[in-house]
Design an enzyme around this catalytic site. Structure first.
Site, PDB file in Angstrom:
ATOM      1  N   HIS A 212      -1.530  34.568  -3.016  1.00  0.00           N
ATOM      2  CA  HIS A 212      -2.324  35.780  -2.773  1.00  0.00           C
ATOM      3  C   HIS A 212      -1.587  36.883  -2.017  1.00  0.00           C
ATOM      4  O   HIS A 212      -1.811  38.056  -2.312  1.00  0.00           O
ATOM      5  CB  HIS A 212      -3.632  35.496  -2.043  1.00  0.00           C
TER       6      HIS A 212
ATOM      7  N   ASP B 285       2.024  34.181  -7.776  1.00  0.00           N
ATOM      8  CA  ASP B 285       1.287  35.174  -8.555  1.00  0.00           C
ATOM      9  C   ASP B 285       2.197  35.982  -9.490  1.00  0.00           C
ATOM     10  O   ASP B 285       3.019  36.788  -9.034  1.00  0.00           O
ATOM     11  CB  ASP B 285       0.559  36.163  -7.638  1.00  0.00           C
TER      12      ASP B 285
ATOM     13  N   HIS C   5      -5.583  30.063  -2.339  1.00  0.00           N
ATOM     14  CA  HIS C   5      -5.432  31.503  -2.510  1.00  0.00           C
ATOM     15  C   HIS C   5      -6.164  32.182  -1.358  1.00  0.00           C
ATOM     16  O   HIS C   5      -7.386  32.356  -1.403  1.00  0.00           O
ATOM     17  CB  HIS C   5      -6.034  31.886  -3.861  1.00  0.00           C
TER      18      HIS C   5
ATOM     19  N   ASN D 161      -8.813  35.706  -6.458  1.00  0.00           N
ATOM     20  CA  ASN D 161      -9.847  36.730  -6.367  1.00  0.00           C
ATOM     21  C   ASN D 161      -9.888  37.645  -7.581  1.00  0.00           C
ATOM     22  O   ASN D 161     -10.913  38.281  -7.852  1.00  0.00           O
ATOM     23  CB  ASN D 161      -9.680  37.567  -5.086  1.00  0.00           C
ATOM     24  N   HIS D 162      -8.789  37.706  -8.343  1.00  0.00           N
ATOM     25  CA  HIS D 162      -8.797  38.522  -9.558  1.00  0.00           C
ATOM     26  C   HIS D 162      -9.152  37.701 -10.808  1.00  0.00           C
ATOM     27  O   HIS D 162      -8.923  38.157 -11.928  1.00  0.00           O
ATOM     28  CB  HIS D 162      -7.438  39.193  -9.739  1.00  0.00           C
TER      29      HIS D 162
ATOM     30  N   GLU E 163      -3.419  35.006 -11.689  1.00  0.00           N
ATOM     31  CA  GLU E 163      -4.536  35.929 -11.446  1.00  0.00           C
ATOM     32  C   GLU E 163      -4.185  37.398 -11.648  1.00  0.00           C
ATOM     33  O   GLU E 163      -5.072  38.229 -11.781  1.00  0.00           O
ATOM     34  CB  GLU E 163      -5.117  35.732 -10.037  1.00  0.00           C
ATOM     35  N   ASN E 164      -2.868  37.729 -11.662  1.00  0.00           N
ATOM     36  CA  ASN E 164      -2.467  39.128 -11.839  1.00  0.00           C
ATOM     37  C   ASN E 164      -1.651  39.339 -13.100  1.00  0.00           C
ATOM     38  O   ASN E 164      -0.932  40.332 -13.222  1.00  0.00           O
ATOM     39  CB  ASN E 164      -1.626  39.600 -10.645  1.00  0.00           C
TER      40      ASN E 164
HETATM   41 FE   LIG Z   1      -2.307  37.939  -6.458  1.00  0.00          FE
HETATM   42 FE   LIG Z   2      -5.187  37.448  -4.907  1.00  0.00          FE
END
Ligand SMILES: [Fe+2]
Ligand SMILES: [Fe+2]
Ligand SMILES: [Fe+2]
Ligand SMILES: [Fe+2]
Ligand SMILES: [Fe+2]
Ligand SMILES: [Fe+2]
Ligand SMILES: [Fe+2]
Ligand SMILES: [Fe+2]
Lengths: 264, 264, 264, 264
Positions: D175, D8, D150, D68-69, D39-40
């Site tokens: 994650h 990430d 993730h 999830n993001h 995702e970040n």
């Molecule tokens: Fe993340």
């Molecule tokens: Fe995440």
């Protein structure tokens, strides 16, 4: 069509309580179909065994629904596949024993009973909203439809009910063991009640013996729960459905305990 | 002493609904104290601002309780320490702004209002059971005591109520936004209702606009929620407490909406 | 002072694995203190009994830490109050049997071992951050301090470690059963490792038999878990602490299994 | 085939860190494919925008995975359907924008990258195990297969890896933002690492500014999180896959920060 939907029956006391009031309610209200949530009917409050299911049917129950405690008794796997009158949450993973919905013949026509489970603060099952879309394509079009939505939160229950508004006769919730006071008919004709409530001990905590549950909250230690004893309560809802439109006409909550006795 | 406890007021529509029914209920029932849960009273349904709190007090509210949305409006920190009529959950961490309980003078004597939050499926706050033990040592002994337990599950709500049975006048729940039908007086005299219900939109999902919430359940995507519009509902409970014993004598649920209009 | 901190020992295989490698590691590294997380040391992987605790002490362990499975074996209540070498999470509710920290005499001076549990996705215990503030006022000032933070998420573990930076010698995590590769010394001298990893079956799922766990994920049904069999792994961390400053000087991760054998 | 899988990437600092080390790692290891979890990557640590995705591709990244993001930046919906090099969790609900897997041509043959999300302590998505069964029927048989799982818990990650053992080339987790030290090749040839770790701030809490996160844990109040500043870290794993068997031959973890600098 008139349906008597009875909430989570807890333990032997729950079964006994049901056996006491069912004849009286039958006489008073003459329901065409009796549906009961049996996920806590075993002696220890977890799951349901064959003898108890049979006893319920003998009392006149047409359909038993389940929930997160569906598999609480191992013997359930011995009969759930044969038993047309029992439904477990339809959104359990594909391949799960048992069926998610069933069609019951009544003297007022067909009634489809669908059992479904919520996912908020519960197990990550298949999407209950999409599962309903799937099921509704298989349900006989000349059938009334009752959904027992076994879920924790009011938001998920209301959301599903509004999602199904006009497509099913009624959505009633179970699982919290406390009857809600919000019975109504949604805009397009679906009857709704967030939770039917439970049948069983009146002085327990959601039916279980109080001291163990309080000890759990106080100590965060593992504690053995058992069904409470003593006075009992009976909670249900009576749903009247229009035979032509399959829409709900009226919902009447039933609460019976020493504080609110049955007046017949 | 007669208390009118009003459940979570949601958005501007909630406030307006309250302003419509409060005068009528005052006339009908003449409560000595009016307590209202204001955690969703801001326009967006999260928290409460100064103007809204003031408006509530001007409508005759004696005490505003809060919950998980206590800090939804940043301006709350500007007035919560000064405002004697507002309580936030008493089991927030030590050092949190605001107070967990307050003593209100009424014409029927003192009323202590305690706000508390559950922990099941919520934030890991201090133990609400132990916090109550602490608080009860500080409460004036000649005071009636009302606990607003803002919690998710029926089991935690019932457990706390039984834990406090005989030690407080009443425990009522908030947070689920759906009124429960289980009002009763426990063995040792504590009045209890699992949830008071909400005040605000009648056709939303727990007060919020339906389509966004349903979209969230269907897609699992982040969605912006807003307070619903249209018809409204008002939910509350009237609690009668014996002046001598400080025990509950009677609880009367109040539900007002188009399906169950107020008959005055 | 040199500490050998050994992660969650799982089942009989875990104990046996520890008995195989401990003598070798003693010879190789001559630690002054050996600390081991024993929350899964019972035969079924839940809790710890008296015989196993004794066996660990006989193998040379100075201190046993616990976690969410602390009460997995009922017999633990028979000896936890007498046993100075066992600590359970210090932020369990007030009144919980056992102790949250202990001071161990070693040839390199005093070592205080503190056990603590996280709250994210775990039980709502007392705040681990505030509990540490409390404990640090009671710890002998001439003592090295090791914290075993038994927690689920990396964010809570890192947050506590930074919160304690410079105030304790080392914070090491347990509970996930997987060793992390992020050993380091924080800005003010506290040694840190997110998770030490486990001791026991190498081919299980966090030590448990694979098929049952996979079945659980696939079917969402209740499943009986048991400790896996076969090849084993050993995970630990060696922490060197400066005797004068009580700050960490070096952390060395130890991972032993067939893919990464011990070369001595 | 040699794959460089990068964990990430958090915020602008993460992107910058990647741009510093990628050329060096390319020179050192000459990977055939570079996959990165993005995702970040947005400035605030939530989601990814078009400019950042493009910058990653220009740095030589072949595929960006999410989590999830995924929807943290609204603009993602403008390009995710067109972009063949981006995958979002494949078990998002049916109808979700974007794709769950993609086939990348490399000089060492085809590589299928699959992104998947866990459900334990996360959103109730479709079953990742069953979704993999579905996807594996659609993947070209002459392709290496990399799964970015993730997920939060070690048990779900290990369970999926063992479930897929022998059916995919490698399963790596993302994650938690902390690299684990358990790289291995499972019995039937699937390479596995529980978590790759993150790229970005070294002195934050999972990449975010420390004081806000600690305040959140201490006060349970809503807090605005932002990406931390200062020193940086880079975490990745190098996976060698046999061209013939498509099984993993070797995994090498890469951790770069001031405590463990890159020696080239
Ligand atoms: Fe993340
Ligand atoms: Fe995440
Ligand atoms: Fe139940
Ligand atoms: Fe249930
Ligand atoms: Fe609320
Ligand atoms: Fe709330
Ligand atoms: Fe463990
Ligand atoms: Fe644990």
């Amino acid at each position: 069509m008139r349906i008597l939907m009875i909430g989570d029956v807890v333990g032997s006391l729950g079964l006994k309580t049901m056996s006491v009031y069912l004849p009286k309610l039958n006489k008073l209200y003459s329901p065409d179909a009796i549906v009961v949530n049996g996920e806590n009917a075993a002696g220890n409050g977890r799951g349901i065994g064959k003898a108890i299911a049979r006893e319920m049917f003998e009392l006149g129950v047409h359909c038993i629904t389940l929930g997160n405690h569906a598999w609480g008794q191992a013997e359930v796997f011995d009969f759930i596949d044969e038993e047309q009158g029992i439904v477990r949450p339809a959104n359990f993973p594909v391949g799960t024993p048992g069926q998610g919905f069933t069609v019951i013949p009544t003297q007022a026509g067909k009634l489809t009973v669908i059992n479904l489970m919520g996912r908020t603060f519960m197990a990550p099952l298949d999407c209950p909203f999409r599962k309903m879309d799937e099921i509704l394509e298989q349900v006989p079009t000349d059938s009334c439809i009752l959904v027992d939505f076994h879920a924790e939160t009011t938001s998920e229950k209301q959301a599903l009910a509004w999602y199904l508004d006009g497509r099913v006769s009624a959505v009633v919730g179970t699982h919290t063991h406390v009857q809600t006071a919000d019975e109504r008919i949604l805009s397009k004709g679906t009857g709704y009640l967030t939770d039917v409530g439970m049948v069983g001990p009146y002085d327990g905590i959601i039916g279980m013996e109080r001291s163990a549950i309080i000890k759990r909250f106080l100590t965060q230690m593992p504690v053995r729960f058992s069904v409470a004893k003593g006075r009992c309560q009976f909670n249900a809802v009576l749903i009247d459905i229009d035979k032509q439109t399959k829409k709900a006409k009226h919902l009447k909550r039933i609460r019976i305990d020493e504080d609110t006795p049955l007046i017949s």
